[in-house]
Design an enzyme around this catalytic site. Structure first.
Site, PDB file in Angstrom:
ATOM      1  N   ILE A  80       0.815  -1.222   0.000  1.00  0.00           N
ATOM      2  CA  ILE A  80       0.000   0.000   0.000  1.00  0.00           C
ATOM      3  C   ILE A  80       0.847   1.271   0.000  1.00  0.00           C
ATOM      4  CG2 ILE A  80      -1.966  -1.091   1.112  1.00  0.00           C
ATOM      5  CD1 ILE A  80      -0.990   0.029   3.764  1.00  0.00           C
ATOM      6  N   GLY A  81       2.159   1.152   0.063  1.00  0.00           N
ATOM      7  CA  GLY A  81       3.007   2.343   0.064  1.00  0.00           C
ATOM      8  C   GLY A  81       4.474   1.982  -0.031  1.00  0.00           C
ATOM      9  N   GLN A  82       5.266   2.963  -0.411  1.00  0.00           N
ATOM     10  CA  GLN A  82       6.700   2.746  -0.544  1.00  0.00           C
ATOM     11  C   GLN A  82       7.425   4.039  -0.220  1.00  0.00           C
ATOM     12  OE1 GLN A  82       7.888   1.223  -4.341  1.00  0.00           O
ATOM     13  NE2 GLN A  82      10.053   0.986  -3.769  1.00  0.00           N
ATOM     14  N   GLY A  83       8.520   3.902   0.554  1.00  0.00           N
ATOM     15  CA  GLY A  83       9.322   5.050   0.934  1.00  0.00           C
ATOM     16  C   GLY A  83      10.742   4.919   0.441  1.00  0.00           C
ATOM     17  N   ALA A  84      11.621   5.756   0.989  1.00  0.00           N
ATOM     18  CA  ALA A  84      13.006   5.754   0.540  1.00  0.00           C
ATOM     19  C   ALA A  84      13.744   4.505   0.980  1.00  0.00           C
ATOM     20  CB  ALA A  84      13.708   7.002   1.070  1.00  0.00           C
TER      21      ALA A  84
ATOM     22  N   GLY B 115      12.054   1.619   2.496  1.00  0.00           N
ATOM     23  CA  GLY B 115      11.209   0.486   2.811  1.00  0.00           C
ATOM     24  C   GLY B 115       9.849   0.579   2.158  1.00  0.00           C
ATOM     25  N   LYS B 116       8.999  -0.396   2.489  1.00  0.00           N
ATOM     26  CA  LYS B 116       7.656  -0.483   1.943  1.00  0.00           C
ATOM     27  C   LYS B 116       6.665  -0.712   3.071  1.00  0.00           C
ATOM     28  CE  LYS B 116       9.195  -2.478  -2.468  1.00  0.00           C
ATOM     29  NZ  LYS B 116       9.055  -3.619  -3.398  1.00  0.00           N
ATOM     30  N   ALA B 117       5.406  -0.474   2.764  1.00  0.00           N
ATOM     31  CA  ALA B 117       4.315  -0.708   3.708  1.00  0.00           C
ATOM     32  C   ALA B 117       3.341  -1.697   3.073  1.00  0.00           C
ATOM     33  CB  ALA B 117       3.609   0.599   4.055  1.00  0.00           C
TER      34      ALA B 117
ATOM     35  N   ASP C 292       6.658  16.567  11.377  1.00  0.00           N
ATOM     36  CA  ASP C 292       6.235  16.233  10.006  1.00  0.00           C
ATOM     37  C   ASP C 292       4.719  16.086   9.950  1.00  0.00           C
ATOM     38  OD1 ASP C 292       6.575  15.812   7.330  1.00  0.00           O
ATOM     39  OD2 ASP C 292       7.023  13.682   7.516  1.00  0.00           O
TER      40      ASP C 292
END
EC number: 2.7.11.1
Length: 708
Positions: free
Chosen positions: A10-14, A16-18, A128
Site C-alpha cells: 500500500i506504500g513505498q518510501g526511501a 522500505g515499503k508498507a 512532520d
C-alpha cells in the site's frame, strides 16, 4: 513474518515499503512497515529505532496504535493499526472542489489537536505533521496522527532544535530561516492542515522553492471563504503568526469554547481526566496546605503560576535577587526574637514541597547566605517590609574599603578604557603630545584646558585640505583643456621669450568698412606694454586670435545653415515653379532668331519636376498621335495637295504664338484676285457662281470659300 499473511503493498518510501497484512491468529487487518537496514545510513537507523520506542509509548485514541516490532534478515518490521479510510490528503482530493462543512472540519481538527497534545505533553516534537500523515478510520469519522519517523524527544518542552526537517509546504518560518524552533513548529503545520481542510489547497504555493520560502516567511496566504465562522478565521490567523511566541500552544487552542465543547464527543471521561489532569494540579494541592494559613496559600498559588509561565533560568534568578537584597538590608533584632525565626525556618521547607522543586532553590539560597554571613540566624520574608528593606540598602551599604578586590580591578580597567577612548576621539589630549605636561599642570592648578576646541580645529584642517584638493583638480582641468586646444590648433604655441607682464589693449580709431558686417568687423587694437619687444608678440597673438575667430564664425554659420535645412528640408529641395521674364514690345523680333531659339531649346535638357515630367510624356504621346492622324488625313482626302513640311509643322504647333506679324483674314483677302466686293448689276450672281466654281477647283479650304 510467519504470523501474518501479506495481502498487498500500500506504500513505498526511501528505505522500505508498507504492506497490508492479516493476522493468522485473530484475522485482524494491520499495516506492516518494512525498513531495510542494509541501504540505510546510521542516522536513519537510529530514527527508525526511535520511531519504535515512541510508538510503544503512544497510546491514545487519536494516534495510530502500535502492535509489535521485530527484525529479520537485516530488516526491521513495525506492525501498526490499519486505518481503512486512507490518509487525509486522499480524502481532500476526492472532494473535487466541493468544500467540507464547518462541523466536519472542526471535528477532524479537534481529534488531530488531541493527538498532538498527547505527544507535546510528553515533550515530543512530531516535526512532520501533514495531511498525508493523518489517517482516517470508521468511515472517515475518526482522525489519527501517525508516522513518527522524524519525531524528536526533547529533554525539556522549551528546548530548541535546529535540524531543518519537514515537507516544504508545511515548513515554518523559523525552519526556513534556520532559526531555533520548538513545539510551536508543529502548531504552524497544524494551521496548514486546517487551511487545507477549509480551502482544499495548500496555504503557501510557489513556482520554485525560493518563492515558496518567501511566502512562508512573510505569511502571505489567501483568506478562507467568508462562509465560515469568525472564530475559525481568527484561529487560522493566529496559527500563521510568523513569530513562534505569538502562536498559541496546543492547550490554549483546545481551551477555546467552540473546540472545547467538542472534546467529550471524541474522548471518554476517563481519557479526558487522564489527559487534562496535569492542569488541575494546583487545585488538588490547595486543600493540603490550608493549615499553613492564607499567606502560605497565596505564596503557593503565585509560585505555581510562575512555574508554568517562565523558563527555568528566570525562576532561579528572581528569588536570588530578592533574598539577597533582604539579607543585605536585614535589620538585626535582639536575641529574644531569634526563636521565632528558627520556627519559621522549619516551616519553610513544607511550603517549598507544596510548590514543586523550589526546595532545591531555597537550599541553594540558604547555602549562599551561610557563606556570606557566619551567624546562624536566618531571615524571614515579610510581606510589608520589601519597600523598607530596599530603602535601607542605600543607607547601610558596604563602604568602599569593604569592596572586593575584583570589583576594584574592574572599575580601574573601565576608567582606563574610558580615558583611552576619550584620547582617540580628541576629547582628551594624548600623552604623546609635546605640551602634555603643561596641560597636566594647568589641570592640577584648576585651569581646565579647552578640549572642545580640538574638534573645531580638526574640522578646519579637513576643510582646508578639501579646498586644496579642489584647487588641484581645477588646475589639472585647466592644463588638460590647454593641451587639447594646442592639438586642435586653436591656441598658439607658447613663446619662451614672453614674460609675464601687463598689457593694455585699446580699440583703434580707424574707420570700419561699410561692406563688412557687424560680426565680421576687423578688430584693430593698440598695445602698450611695460617691457620692450611687446609689439611682435602682440601682433602674433592678434593674428592667431583673429584667425581662430574667423574659423569659429564660419563653423557657426555652417552649423546654423545645417540646422535650418534639417528643420525645413523642403526649402533645400524645393523646385522652381515659375520663371520671371521681361518682354520688350518696342523691339522688333525677327523670325530667324525665333526659329534658332526654338531649335536650341530642348525640353528634356531642362530641369523638370515630377509633375512636369508626366505632362511632358503626355505631350509627346499626343504629338505622336497627332502626326499619325495628320498623315492618315492626307492620304485619304487630299493626297495631291502636297502639304509641305512647313505647313505640317505649323499645324502641329498650331496653339503656339508665332514670332512674326499676324496674317489676318484681311491681308489674305487683299492678296486674293477679286474684282469687286460689292455687286452693282444683275450679272453679279453669275460672276459669284463662276468664282465659287473656280475656287472649289483650286482649293476647297481657301478663306474665300469659307466666307461664301
Amino acid at each position: 513474518m510467519d504470523k501474518y499473511d501479506v495481502i498487498k503493498a500500500i506504500g513505498q518510501g526511501a528505505f522500505g515499503k508498507a504492506y497490508l497484512a492479516k493476522g493468522k491468529s485473530d484475522s485482524k487487518h494491520c499495516v506492516i512497515k518494512e525498513i531495510n537496514f542494509e541501504k540505510m545510513p546510521i542516522q536513519e537507523k537510529e530514527a527508525s529505532k526511535k520511531e519504535v520506542i515512541l510508538l510503544e509509548k503512544m497510546k491514545h485514541p487519536n494516534i495510530v496504535a502500535f502492535f509489535n516490532s521485530f527484525q529479520e534478515n537485516g530488516r526491521l518490521f513495525i506492525v501498526m493499526e490499519y486505518c481503512d479510510g486512507g490518509d487525509l490528503m486522499k480524502r481532500i482530493n476526492r472532494q473535487r472542489g466541493v468544500l467540507f462543512s464547518e462541523d466536519q472540519i472542526l471535528g477532524w481538527f479537534v481529534q488531530i489537536s488531541l493527538g498532538l497534545k498527547h505527544i507535546h505533553d510528553r515533550k515530543i516534537l512530531h516535526r512532520d505533521i501533514k495531511a498525508q500523515n493523518i489517517f482516517l478510520s470508521k468511515n472517515g469519522m475518526v482522525a489519527k496522527l501517525g508516522d513518527f519517523g522524524i519525531a524528536r524527544v526533547l529533554n525539556n518542552s522549551m528546548e530548541l532544535a535546529r535540524t531543518c526537517i519537514g515537507t516544504p509546504y508545511y515548513l515554518s518560518p523559523e525552519i526556513c530561516q534556520n532559526k531555533p524552533y520548538n513545539n510551536k513548529t508543529d502548531i504552524w503545520s497544524l494551521g496548514c492542515v486546517l487551511y487545507e481542510l477549509c480551502t482544499l489547497k495548500h496555504p503557501f504555493e510557489g513556482n520554485n522553492l525560493q518563492q515558496l520560502v518567501l511566502k512562508i516567511c512573510q505569511a502571505h496566504f489567501a483568506p478562507i471563504s467568508p462562509g465560515f465562522s469568525r472564530e475559525l478565521h481568527s484561529l487560522i490567523s493566529q496559527l500563521f503568526q510568523v513569530s513562534p511566541r505569538d502562536r498559541p500552544s496546543i492547550n490554549s487552542i483546545l481551551k477555546r469554547p467552540f473546540l472545547e465543547n467538542l472534546i467529550p464527543k471524541y474522548l471518554t471521561p476517563e481519557v479526558i481526566q487522564e489527559e487534562f489532569s496535569h492542569m488541575l494540579i494546583c487545585r488538588a494541592g490547595a486543600p493540603a496546605s490550608r493549615h499553613a494559613g492564607k499567606v502560605v496559600q497565596k505564596c503557593k498559588i503565585q509560585k505555581v503560576r510562575f512555574q508554568g509561565k517562565c523558563p527555568p533560568r528566570s525562576r532561579i534568578s528572581v528569588p536570588i535577587k530578592r533574598n539577597a537584597i533582604l539579607h543585605r538590608n536585614e535589620w538585626r533584632p535582639p536575641a529574644g526574637a531569634q526563636k521565632a525565626r528558627s520556627i519559621k525556618m522549619i516551616e519553610r521547607p513544607k511550603i517549598a514541597a507544596v510548590c514543586g522543586h523550589y526546595d532545591y532553590y531555597y537550599a541553594q539560597l540558604d547555602m549562599l547566605r551561610r557563606r556570606a554571613h557566619k551567624p546562624s540566624y536566618h531571615p524571614i520574608p515579610q510581606e510589608n517590609t520589601g519597600v523598607e528593606d530596599y530603602g535601607q540598602e542605600t543607607r547601610h551599604g558596604p563602604s568602599p574599603s569593604q569592596w572586593p578586590a575584583e570589583y576594584l580591578q574592574r572599575k580601574f580597567e573601565a576608567q582606563q578604557y574610558k580615558l583611552k577612548v576619550e584620547k582617540q576621539l580628541g576629547l582628551r589630549p594624548s600623552s604623546a603630545e609635546p605640551n602634555y605636561n603643561q596641560r597636566q599642570e594647568l589641570r592640577s592648578n584648576g585651569e581646565e584646558p579647552r578640549f572642545q576646541e580640538l574638534p573645531f580645529r580638526k574640522n578646519e584642517m579637513k576643510e582646508q585640505e578639501y579646498w586644496k584638493q579642489l584647487e588641484e583638480i581645477r588646475q589639472q582641468y585647466h592644463n588638460d583643456m590647454k593641451e587639447i586646444r594646442k592639438k586642435m590648433g586653436r591656441e598658439p604655441e607658447e613663446n619662451s621669450k614672453i614674460s609675464h607682464k601687463t598689457y593694455l589693449v585699446k580699440k583703434s580709431n580707424l574707420p570700419v568698412h561699410q561692406d563688412a558686417s557687424e560680426g565680421e568687423a576687423p578688430v584693430q587694437m593698440e598695445f602698450r606694454s611695460c617691457c620692450p619687444g611687446w609689439s611682435a608678440m602682440a601682433r602674433s597673438w592678434l593674428t592667431a586670435t583673429s584667425a581662430s575667430q574667423d574659423i569659429e564664425k564660419d563653423l557657426k554659420q555652417m552649423r546654423l545653415q545645417n540646422t535650418k535645412e534639417s528643420k525645413n528640408p523642403e526649402q533645400k529641395y524645393k523646385a522652381k515653379k515659375g520663371v520671371k521674364f521681361e518682354i520688350n514690345l518696342d523691339k522688333c523680333i525677327s523670325d530667324e532668331n525665333i526659329l534658332q531659339e526654338e531649335e536650341a531649346m530642348d525640353i528634356p535638357n531642362e530641369t523638370l519636376t515630377f509633375e512636369d515630367g508626366m505632362k511632358f510624356k503626355e505631350y509627346e504621346c499626343v504629338k505622336e498621335h497627332g502626326d499619325y492622324t495628320d498623315k492618315a488625313f492626307e492620304k485619304l482626302h487630299c493626297p495631291e495637295a502636297g502639304f509641305s513640311t512647313q505647313t505640317v509643322a505649323a499645324v502641329g504647333n498650331r496653339r503656339q504664338w508665332d514670332g512674326g506679324a499676324p496674317q489676318t483674314l484681311l491681308q489674305m483677302m487683299a492678296v486674293a484676285d477679286i474684282t469687286s466686293t460689292c455687286p452693282t448689276g444683275p450679272d453679279s450672281e453669275s460672276v459669284l457662281s463662276v468664282s465659287r466654281q473656280e475656287g472649289k477647283t483650286k482649293d476647297p479650304y481657301s478663306p474665300v470659300l469659307i466666307l461664301m
